[in-house]
Design a protein around this motif. Structure first.
Motif, PDB file in Angstrom:
ATOM      1  N   ILE A  24     -27.272  14.766  -3.765  1.00 25.00           N
ATOM      2  CA  ILE A  24     -26.966  15.171  -4.687  1.00 25.00           C
ATOM      3  C   ILE A  24     -24.846  14.257  -4.365  1.00 25.00           C
ATOM      4  N   PRO A  25     -24.173  13.440  -5.208  1.00 25.68           N
ATOM      5  CA  PRO A  25     -23.389  13.012  -4.528  1.00 25.68           C
ATOM      6  C   PRO A  25     -21.845  13.190  -4.008  1.00 25.68           C
ATOM      7  N   PHE A  26     -21.062  12.838  -3.271  1.00 21.47           N
ATOM      8  CA  PHE A  26     -19.861  13.453  -3.349  1.00 21.47           C
ATOM      9  C   PHE A  26     -18.463  13.059  -4.262  1.00 21.47           C
ATOM     10  N   VAL A  27     -17.938  14.577  -5.399  1.00 22.84           N
ATOM     11  CA  VAL A  27     -17.430  14.378  -6.046  1.00 22.84           C
ATOM     12  C   VAL A  27     -16.155  14.947  -4.924  1.00 22.84           C
ATOM     13  N   GLY A  28     -14.649  14.053  -4.821  1.00 22.77           N
ATOM     14  CA  GLY A  28     -13.513  14.661  -5.091  1.00 22.77           C
ATOM     15  C   GLY A  28     -12.283  13.698  -4.464  1.00 22.77           C
ATOM     16  N   LYS A  29     -11.744  13.397  -3.660  1.00 16.16           N
ATOM     17  CA  LYS A  29     -10.493  12.642  -3.801  1.00 16.16           C
ATOM     18  C   LYS A  29     -10.191  12.079  -2.240  1.00 16.16           C
ATOM     19  N   LYS A  30     -10.506  10.376  -2.750  1.00 13.47           N
ATOM     20  CA  LYS A  30     -10.580   9.751  -1.119  1.00 13.47           C
ATOM     21  C   LYS A  30      -9.528   8.861  -0.843  1.00 13.47           C
ATOM     22  N   ARG A  31      -9.392   9.490   0.634  1.00 10.58           N
ATOM     23  CA  ARG A  31      -7.059   8.622   0.835  1.00 10.58           C
ATOM     24  C   ARG A  31      -7.709   6.949   0.713  1.00 10.58           C
ATOM     25  N   HIS A  32      -7.122   6.601   0.421  1.00 11.82           N
ATOM     26  CA  HIS A  32      -6.859   4.899   1.100  1.00 11.82           C
ATOM     27  C   HIS A  32      -5.065   4.449   1.738  1.00 11.82           C
ATOM     28  N   LYS A  33      -5.292   3.653   2.306  1.00 10.72           N
ATOM     29  CA  LYS A  33      -4.431   2.650   2.654  1.00 10.72           C
ATOM     30  C   LYS A  33      -3.854   1.367   2.553  1.00 10.72           C
ATOM     31  N   ALA A  34      -2.758   0.983   1.521  1.00  6.62           N
ATOM     32  CA  ALA A  34      -2.937  -0.967   1.132  1.00  6.62           C
ATOM     33  C   ALA A  34      -1.987  -0.715   1.230  1.00  6.62           C
ATOM     34  N   ILE A  35      -1.223  -2.627   0.952  1.00  7.62           N
ATOM     35  CA  ILE A  35       0.001  -3.161   1.472  1.00  7.62           C
ATOM     36  C   ILE A  35       0.981  -3.706  -0.156  1.00  7.62           C
ATOM     37  N   GLY A  36       1.994  -3.186  -0.090  1.00  9.04           N
ATOM     38  CA  GLY A  36       2.574  -3.599  -1.851  1.00  9.04           C
ATOM     39  C   GLY A  36       3.746  -4.211  -1.229  1.00  9.04           C
ATOM     40  N   TYR A  69      -9.196   0.377   5.187  1.00  8.77           N
ATOM     41  CA  TYR A  69      -8.527   0.674   4.676  1.00  8.77           C
ATOM     42  C   TYR A  69      -7.208  -0.912   5.380  1.00  8.77           C
ATOM     43  N   VAL A  70      -6.201  -0.725   5.175  1.00 10.94           N
ATOM     44  CA  VAL A  70      -5.336  -1.943   5.892  1.00 10.94           C
ATOM     45  C   VAL A  70      -3.891  -1.374   5.385  1.00 10.94           C
ATOM     46  N   THR A  71      -3.243  -1.796   6.484  1.00  9.13           N
ATOM     47  CA  THR A  71      -2.035  -0.753   6.764  1.00  9.13           C
ATOM     48  C   THR A  71      -0.812  -2.095   7.873  1.00  9.13           C
ATOM     49  N   ASP A  72       0.419  -1.361   7.431  1.00  9.80           N
ATOM     50  CA  ASP A  72       1.705  -1.846   8.769  1.00  9.80           C
ATOM     51  C   ASP A  72       2.025  -3.665   8.011  1.00  9.80           C
ATOM     52  N   PRO A  73       1.922  -4.293   7.417  1.00  9.54           N
ATOM     53  CA  PRO A  73       1.925  -5.365   7.764  1.00  9.54           C
ATOM     54  C   PRO A  73       3.308  -5.848   7.941  1.00  9.54           C
ATOM     55  N   PHE A  74       3.803  -6.738   9.452  1.00  6.18           N
ATOM     56  CA  PHE A  74       4.640  -7.921   9.007  1.00  6.18           C
ATOM     57  C   PHE A  74       4.280  -8.897   9.600  1.00  6.18           C
ATOM     58  N   VAL A  75       5.603  -9.537   8.864  1.00  2.39           N
ATOM     59  CA  VAL A  75       5.735 -11.373   8.274  1.00  2.39           C
ATOM     60  C   VAL A  75       6.400 -11.773   8.269  1.00  2.39           C
ATOM     61  N   VAL A  76       6.018 -13.166   8.778  1.00  2.00           N
ATOM     62  CA  VAL A  76       6.890 -13.933   9.214  1.00  2.00           C
ATOM     63  C   VAL A  76       6.755 -15.071   8.803  1.00  2.00           C
ATOM     64  N   LYS A  77       7.885 -16.521   7.778  1.00  2.00           N
ATOM     65  CA  LYS A  77       7.715 -17.776   7.571  1.00  2.00           C
ATOM     66  C   LYS A  77       8.105 -18.893   8.486  1.00  2.00           C
ATOM     67  N   GLU A  78       6.864 -20.155   8.682  1.00  2.00           N
ATOM     68  CA  GLU A  78       7.097 -20.653   9.163  1.00  2.00           C
ATOM     69  C   GLU A  78       7.190 -21.968   7.908  1.00  2.00           C
ATOM     70  N   GLY A  79       8.056 -22.858   7.923  1.00  3.91           N
ATOM     71  CA  GLY A  79       8.045 -24.042   7.034  1.00  3.91           C
ATOM     72  C   GLY A  79       7.500 -22.990   5.295  1.00  3.91           C
ATOM     73  N   ALA A  80       6.741 -23.710   5.052  1.00  4.00           N
ATOM     74  CA  ALA A  80       6.632 -23.283   3.953  1.00  4.00           C
ATOM     75  C   ALA A  80       4.989 -22.490   3.723  1.00  4.00           C
ATOM     76  N   ILE A  81       5.012 -21.863   4.761  1.00  2.00           N
ATOM     77  CA  ILE A  81       3.813 -20.772   4.467  1.00  2.00           C
ATOM     78  C   ILE A  81       4.499 -19.864   5.173  1.00  2.00           C
ATOM     79  N   TRP A  82       3.634 -18.722   4.608  1.00  2.00           N
ATOM     80  CA  TRP A  82       4.034 -17.485   5.065  1.00  2.00           C
ATOM     81  C   TRP A  82       2.927 -16.375   5.462  1.00  2.00           C
ATOM     82  N   PHE A  83       3.222 -15.424   6.758  1.00  2.00           N
ATOM     83  CA  PHE A  83       1.706 -14.775   6.875  1.00  2.00           C
ATOM     84  C   PHE A  83       2.263 -13.714   7.398  1.00  2.00           C
TER      85      PHE A  83
END
Length: 317
Positions: A24-36, A69-83
């Motif tokens: 029988i498949p699991f039915v319930g709530k699943k937690r996840h993290k994402a970057i917005g 899941y993915v989490t905790d973004p740190f961003v730098v910009k070099e020239g025209a590119i964002w990393f």
């Protein structure tokens, strides 16, 4: 009467399915993290970005490992590119690695690859540019150390330079002020209620604990770091995730008003959180991380990490 019986049967069925017996498949709530992405006229007046598909990065975008899941973004910009560097929790091992995504406009992102994959858990990849070199200080509490990495081939190749501290420190957060290096770190990961402060003259150390450390002790609302230190209009702002009564339910801001080798003072910015839980499933439980970038005098980009839950059928739990 029929409707009542039907509801009772459905309730019993769902209750049985939640226990997930064989077949029988699991039915319930699943937690996840994402970057917005949030935008606003100031670091303290932010809202979800318009005309941008949010979240901008989630687990199914990762194509070289199976990601939970993915989490905790740190961003730098070099020239025209964002990393963007961020944590990726691997589904099989439950350990974190460090991923990379790139963008040409800061709004639309393309996943590239895992750039740091240690045999222990890593996350929270704090990025520092110093003397034209890039350094990463990730959360490497899985090895009971704070470790300094240097980019030998930015942004893809990182090599260990030195262990800065020994101990179980979470989310080390560095900044430079008054010709010194300073580091915040959560030093009681079991409670997320103690914030320690360290300083050094050189990035590689030696690092010493501040005489007023811990600067927060026994307060899970304001202890654990919640993203990069912001320097705006000669004001140093630290962000902290609120872990009471639940993990990362909102973000607060504190202005560092006095900082020296012997003294530390701060004050809360405003009387409301900078960000809190949103209406979407990816952040309906909270926002726990922020990385801010000013693109114009009255326009800020805020890369955030949120977590939420949704009802699912047939999911792993």
């Amino acid at each position: 009467m029929i409707i009542g019986v039907s509801c009772l049967i459905i309730g019993i069925l769902i209750g049985t399915m939640v226990t997930n017996p064989k077949g029988i498949p699991f039915v319930g709530k699943k937690r996840h993290k994402a970057i917005g992405l949030y935008t606003g006229k100031s670091p303290f007046s932010l809202s979800p970005a318009l005309n941008v598909s949010t979240p901008i990065l989630r687990a199914h975008d990762i194509n070289d490992v199976q990601a939970e899941y993915v989490t905790d973004p740190f961003v730098v910009k070099e020239g025209a590119i964002w990393f963007m560097f961020f944590g990726v929790r691997k589904k099989t091992s439950k350990l974190g690695a460090i991923g990379l995504a790139t963008s040409t406009d800061g709004l639309n992102w393309e996943y590239q690859r895992i750039v740091l994959n240690e045999p222990f858990h890593t996350s929270y990849p704090y990025i520092v540019k110093w003397k034209d070199e890039f350094y990463m200080i990730p959360d490497s509490s899985g090895s009971d150390t704070v470790r300094l990495y240097k980019a030998h081939d930015f942004p893809n190749e990182w090599k260990l330079v030195k262990t800065l501290l020994n101990g179980n420190f979470v989310d080390p957060t560095l900044f430079r002020s008054r010709d010194m290096w300073w580091m915040f770190a959560e030093s009681n990961p079991n409670g997320n209620d103690r914030l320690s402060l360290f300083f050094a003259e050189d990035l590689e150390g030696p690092w010493m604990e501040h005489p007023m450390s811990p600067i927060v002790n026994g307060n899970g609302h304001i202890a654990r770091p919640g993203g990069s230190i912001l320097n705006v209009a000669n004001r140093l702002i630290r962000f902290t995730q609120d872990d009471e009564p639940s993990y990362g339910n909102k973000l607060w801001a504190f202005e560092i008003t006095h900082l020296s080798k012997t003294d530390y003072q701060e004050k809360q910015v405003g009387n409301i959180p900078v960000l809190r839980e949103g209406a979407m499933s990816w952040n309906n439980l909270g926002i726990h991380h922020i990385d801010l970038h000013q693109e114009a005098p009255d326009f800020w980009l805020a890369f955030v990490s949120g977590h939420g839950d949704t009802w699912v059928i047939g999911a792993d739990h």
